[in-house]
Design a protein around this motif. Structure first.
Motif, PDB file in Angstrom:
ATOM      1  N   PRO A   1       0.835  -1.206   0.000  1.00  9.20           N
ATOM      2  CA  PRO A   1       0.000   0.000   0.000  1.00  9.20           C
ATOM      3  C   PRO A   1       0.871   1.258   0.000  1.00  9.20           C
ATOM      4  N   PRO A   2       0.423   2.302  -0.666  1.00 11.53           N
ATOM      5  CA  PRO A   2       1.197   3.550  -0.683  1.00 11.53           C
ATOM      6  C   PRO A   2       1.419   4.073   0.740  1.00 11.53           C
ATOM      7  N   GLY A   3       2.624   4.557   0.994  1.00 12.94           N
ATOM      8  CA  GLY A   3       2.944   5.116   2.302  1.00 12.94           C
ATOM      9  C   GLY A   3       3.506   4.112   3.287  1.00 12.94           C
ATOM     10  N   TYR A   4       3.696   2.866   2.856  1.00 12.00           N
ATOM     11  CA  TYR A   4       4.219   1.829   3.733  1.00 12.00           C
ATOM     12  C   TYR A   4       5.472   1.198   3.139  1.00 12.00           C
ATOM     13  N   LEU A   5       6.308   0.651   4.020  1.00 10.54           N
ATOM     14  CA  LEU A   5       7.528  -0.036   3.599  1.00 10.54           C
ATOM     15  C   LEU A   5       7.628  -1.377   4.312  1.00 10.54           C
TER      16      LEU A   5
ATOM     17  N   GLN B   1      16.709  -0.440   3.577  1.00 11.48           N
ATOM     18  CA  GLN B   1      17.368   0.215   2.450  1.00 11.48           C
ATOM     19  C   GLN B   1      17.231   1.727   2.542  1.00 11.48           C
ATOM     20  N   ALA B   2      16.058   2.200   2.922  1.00 14.61           N
ATOM     21  CA  ALA B   2      15.813   3.638   3.015  1.00 14.61           C
ATOM     22  C   ALA B   2      16.674   4.290   4.098  1.00 14.61           C
TER      23      ALA B   2
ATOM     24  N   TYR C   1       5.740  -0.724   7.734  1.00 14.95           N
ATOM     25  CA  TYR C   1       6.037   0.468   8.519  1.00 14.95           C
ATOM     26  C   TYR C   1       5.658   1.698   7.712  1.00 14.95           C
ATOM     27  N   ALA C   2       5.090   2.695   8.382  1.00 14.64           N
ATOM     28  CA  ALA C   2       4.744   3.948   7.721  1.00 14.64           C
ATOM     29  C   ALA C   2       6.027   4.676   7.334  1.00 14.64           C
TER      30      ALA C   2
ATOM     31  N   THR D   1      11.265   7.422   8.601  1.00 14.70           N
ATOM     32  CA  THR D   1      12.079   8.634   8.518  1.00 14.70           C
ATOM     33  C   THR D   1      12.390   9.178   9.905  1.00 14.70           C
ATOM     34  N   ALA D   2      11.390   9.184  10.778  1.00 13.98           N
ATOM     35  CA  ALA D   2      11.596   9.668  12.150  1.00 13.98           C
ATOM     36  C   ALA D   2      12.549   8.755  12.912  1.00 13.98           C
ATOM     37  N   ALA D   3      12.419   7.450  12.725  1.00 10.67           N
ATOM     38  CA  ALA D   3      13.291   6.503  13.425  1.00 10.67           C
ATOM     39  C   ALA D   3      14.734   6.635  12.961  1.00 10.67           C
ATOM     40  N   LYS D   4      14.906   6.946  11.690  1.00 11.56           N
ATOM     41  CA  LYS D   4      16.264   7.087  11.151  1.00 11.56           C
ATOM     42  C   LYS D   4      17.011   8.227  11.847  1.00 11.56           C
ATOM     43  N   THR D   5      16.313   9.300  12.150  1.00 10.36           N
ATOM     44  CA  THR D   5      16.960  10.468  12.757  1.00 10.36           C
ATOM     45  C   THR D   5      16.838  10.496  14.275  1.00 10.36           C
TER      46      THR D   5
END
Length: 75
Positions: free
Chosen positions: A7-11, A18-19, A48-49, A54-58
């Motif tokens: 679904p769009p918005g999920y990984l 990878q992201a 994952y959303a 993105t928030a977890a990465k930073t």
């Protein structure tokens, strides 16, 4: 089970890794530590959303060994 379409918005775990430039095991560790939460999917195949990844990465990540030693020594 492999997703035929996500679904769009999920990984998936692999795409989230990878992201973020980390291994999938790191994504699973972030989930275990509460840095990242599953947004959809199943227990075996979580999604994952994108915003949460993105928030977890930073997000600041404690070094478990040093943090635990410091807590034990200060007690």
């Amino acid at each position: 089970m492999r997703y035929t379409s996500i679904p769009p918005g999920y990984l998936t775990t692999e795409l989230a890794a990878q992201a973020c430039g980390v291994k999938p095991a790191t994504i699973r560790d972030w989930v275990r530590r509460g840095i990242l939460t599953r947004a959809a999917g199943s227990a075996r195949h979580p999604l994952y959303a994108v915003d949460a990844v993105t928030a977890a990465k930073t997000a600041p990540k404690p070094n478990s060994t040093r943090t635990r030693r410091a807590e034990v020594n200060s007690a």
